[in-house]
Design a protein around this motif. Structure first.
Motif, mmCIF file in Angstrom:
data_model
loop_
_atom_site.group_PDB
_atom_site.id
_atom_site.type_symbol
_atom_site.label_atom_id
_atom_site.label_comp_id
_atom_site.label_asym_id
_atom_site.label_seq_id
_atom_site.Cartn_x
_atom_site.Cartn_y
_atom_site.Cartn_z
ATOM 1 N N GLY A 126 -4.929 15.987 -26.578
ATOM 2 C CA GLY A 126 -6.193 15.566 -27.163
ATOM 3 C C GLY A 126 -6.016 15.171 -28.609
ATOM 4 O O GLY A 126 -4.895 14.909 -29.083
ATOM 5 N N VAL A 127 -7.145 15.125 -29.320
ATOM 6 C CA VAL A 127 -7.182 14.718 -30.720
ATOM 7 C C VAL A 127 -7.449 15.956 -31.571
ATOM 8 O O VAL A 127 -8.494 16.595 -31.426
ATOM 9 C CB VAL A 127 -8.286 13.666 -30.965
ATOM 10 N N ALA B 292 -11.946 20.514 -26.219
ATOM 11 C CA ALA B 292 -11.121 20.917 -25.078
ATOM 12 C C ALA B 292 -10.273 22.145 -25.379
ATOM 13 O O ALA B 292 -10.024 22.967 -24.494
ATOM 14 C CB ALA B 292 -10.211 19.758 -24.655
ATOM 15 N N PHE B 293 -9.825 22.262 -26.635
ATOM 16 C CA PHE B 293 -8.976 23.389 -27.024
ATOM 17 C C PHE B 293 -9.428 23.903 -28.386
ATOM 18 O O PHE B 293 -9.822 23.122 -29.263
ATOM 19 C CB PHE B 293 -7.501 22.976 -27.118
ATOM 20 N N GLU B 294 -9.352 25.209 -28.554
ATOM 21 C CA GLU B 294 -9.580 25.839 -29.845
ATOM 22 C C GLU B 294 -8.387 26.722 -30.175
ATOM 23 O O GLU B 294 -7.821 27.360 -29.284
ATOM 24 C CB GLU B 294 -10.851 26.700 -29.839
ATOM 25 N N ALA C 274 -5.570 13.669 -35.574
ATOM 26 C CA ALA C 274 -4.136 13.550 -35.331
ATOM 27 C C ALA C 274 -3.874 13.512 -33.831
ATOM 28 O O ALA C 274 -4.449 14.302 -33.075
ATOM 29 C CB ALA C 274 -3.384 14.718 -35.965
ATOM 30 N N VAL C 275 -3.028 12.588 -33.424
ATOM 31 C CA VAL C 275 -2.701 12.421 -32.005
ATOM 32 C C VAL C 275 -1.202 12.233 -31.862
ATOM 33 O O VAL C 275 -0.493 11.890 -32.819
ATOM 34 C CB VAL C 275 -3.430 11.197 -31.393
ATOM 35 N N GLY C 276 -0.712 12.466 -30.652
ATOM 36 C CA GLY C 276 0.678 12.162 -30.368
ATOM 37 C C GLY C 276 0.909 10.662 -30.426
ATOM 38 O O GLY C 276 -0.022 9.862 -30.257
ATOM 39 N N HIS C 277 2.156 10.258 -30.665
ATOM 40 C CA HIS C 277 2.452 8.835 -30.843
ATOM 41 C C HIS C 277 2.195 8.025 -29.582
ATOM 42 O O HIS C 277 2.017 6.800 -29.656
ATOM 43 C CB HIS C 277 3.900 8.655 -31.310
ATOM 44 N N ASP D 80 -16.039 10.662 -27.365
ATOM 45 C CA ASP D 80 -15.603 10.690 -25.966
ATOM 46 C C ASP D 80 -14.171 11.202 -25.798
ATOM 47 O O ASP D 80 -13.595 11.109 -24.709
ATOM 48 C CB ASP D 80 -15.702 9.279 -25.365
ATOM 49 N N GLU D 81 -13.602 11.743 -26.876
ATOM 50 C CA GLU D 81 -12.236 12.237 -26.820
ATOM 51 C C GLU D 81 -12.219 13.754 -26.635
ATOM 52 O O GLU D 81 -13.142 14.462 -27.038
ATOM 53 C CB GLU D 81 -11.493 11.882 -28.115
#
Length: 300
Positions: free
Chosen positions: A237-238, A219-221, A169-172, A189-190
């Motif tokens: 991020g994704v 990158a985030f948890e 899921a990503v921002g639009h 690579d994301e």
């Protein structure tokens, strides 16, 4: 020597401190200390080394511990045997859960169980999958809803109750928002936003990446899928999410299934395969299994 003293001794050992043991036992800390001192006087040896920041067992304490646990287990076994003979259901049960199982109506199931068995005290704890599995194995948790990796945990009986595909899921405004699906390799690579290690969904993702020779760039948890979704909506991020969480915010997120390979996360009802279970715990497991049984087909 009293059973209460042995109970306090085991609690101080497991909590590594008198204050935490008192909280667990719902008694005042001075009372715990007094009972332990009395037990030490009766045995003629100190059971704890109190010189450090945490309380540690002495050599004598290490020797006494298995006998104390055996004595308490024997008393509990006798009580449970009498309860079963008399048909009396009482005691305490602990149910563990992860966070994204709203569709299972856990409060409704527990409300019905409490109406039928008002003398059973129920505790609900929320933890990561590996913590819940450990609690099932050592008897601290009677029943759990946990997320599974590729293989069920050893020594644990499971019944899958929810299976969902994993989505990205990503921002639009993200470049990937133009895609309808995404291959696992395309995520390499994301910057990924994931549940932490020790959760079933993270185990599925890490296992798939290892099989494909990929090293995910996390990158985030965060411990809850809605938080992952919020971070992704901010363009950080994704997010890798179960389908229901990915589709819960159509206004702020673009969701796409992960393919090649397709990944899925599973929520299972789980209990310890072997070992003693109280009548109350067995009744709770039966209630949960019945509650989650699929409805009969129209042909039945």
């Amino acid at each position: 020597m009293e059973l209460r003293q042995l109970e306090y001794f085991v609690a101080v050992t497991e909590e590594a401190g008198f204050t935490k043991a008192a909280t667990r036992l719902h008694v005042a800390q001075p009372g715990v200390s007094a009972q332990i001192r009395q037990l030490e006087r009766e045995l003629g040896q100190p059971l704890f080394d109190r010189s450090g920041r945490t309380v540690r067992l002495t050599e004598a304490g290490e020797a006494v511990l298995p006998y104390a646990r055996a004595a308490l287990a024997a008393v509990e076994g006798a009580r449970l045997t009498v309860d079963e003979l008399t048909g009396l259901l009482r005691g305490h049960v602990t149910i563990g859960t992860i966070d994204w199982i709203q569709s299972l109506d856990l409060p409704g199931m527990l409300a019905g169980f409490h109406r039928d068995h008002p003398n059973v005290e129920i505790t609900v704890v929320q933890e990561k999958a590996d913590t819940l599995t450990g609690g099932l194995r050592d008897g601290r948790i009677d029943l759990a809803f946990l997320s599974l990796g590729s293989e069920p945990p050893e020594g644990i009986t499971t019944r899958v109750v929810i299976e969902q595909d994993l989505y990205a899921a990503v921002g639009h405004g993200h470049p990937l928002a133009r895609r309808s699906t995404i291959a696992l390799r395309a995520l390499a690579d994301e910057d990924l936003i994931c549940l932490p290690k020790g959760t079933g969904l993270r185990a599925v993702l890490d296992g798939a990446c290892a099989d494909a020779g990929l090293r995910p760039r996390v990158a985030f948890e965060a411990g809850e899928p809605p938080v992952l979704a919020q971070l992704a909506a901010q363009g950080l991020g994704v997010a890798v999410l179960p389908e229901s969480a990915a589709r819960a915010r159509p206004d702020g997120l673009h969701a796409m299934p992960i393919v090649r390979p397709r990944l899925s996360g599973r929520i299972a009802l789980a209990w310890r395969t072997e070992g003693p279970r109280s009548p109350a715990a067995r009744a709770l497991i039966t209630r949960a299994r019945d509650h989650l049984a699929p409805p009969p087909s129209s042909d039945d």
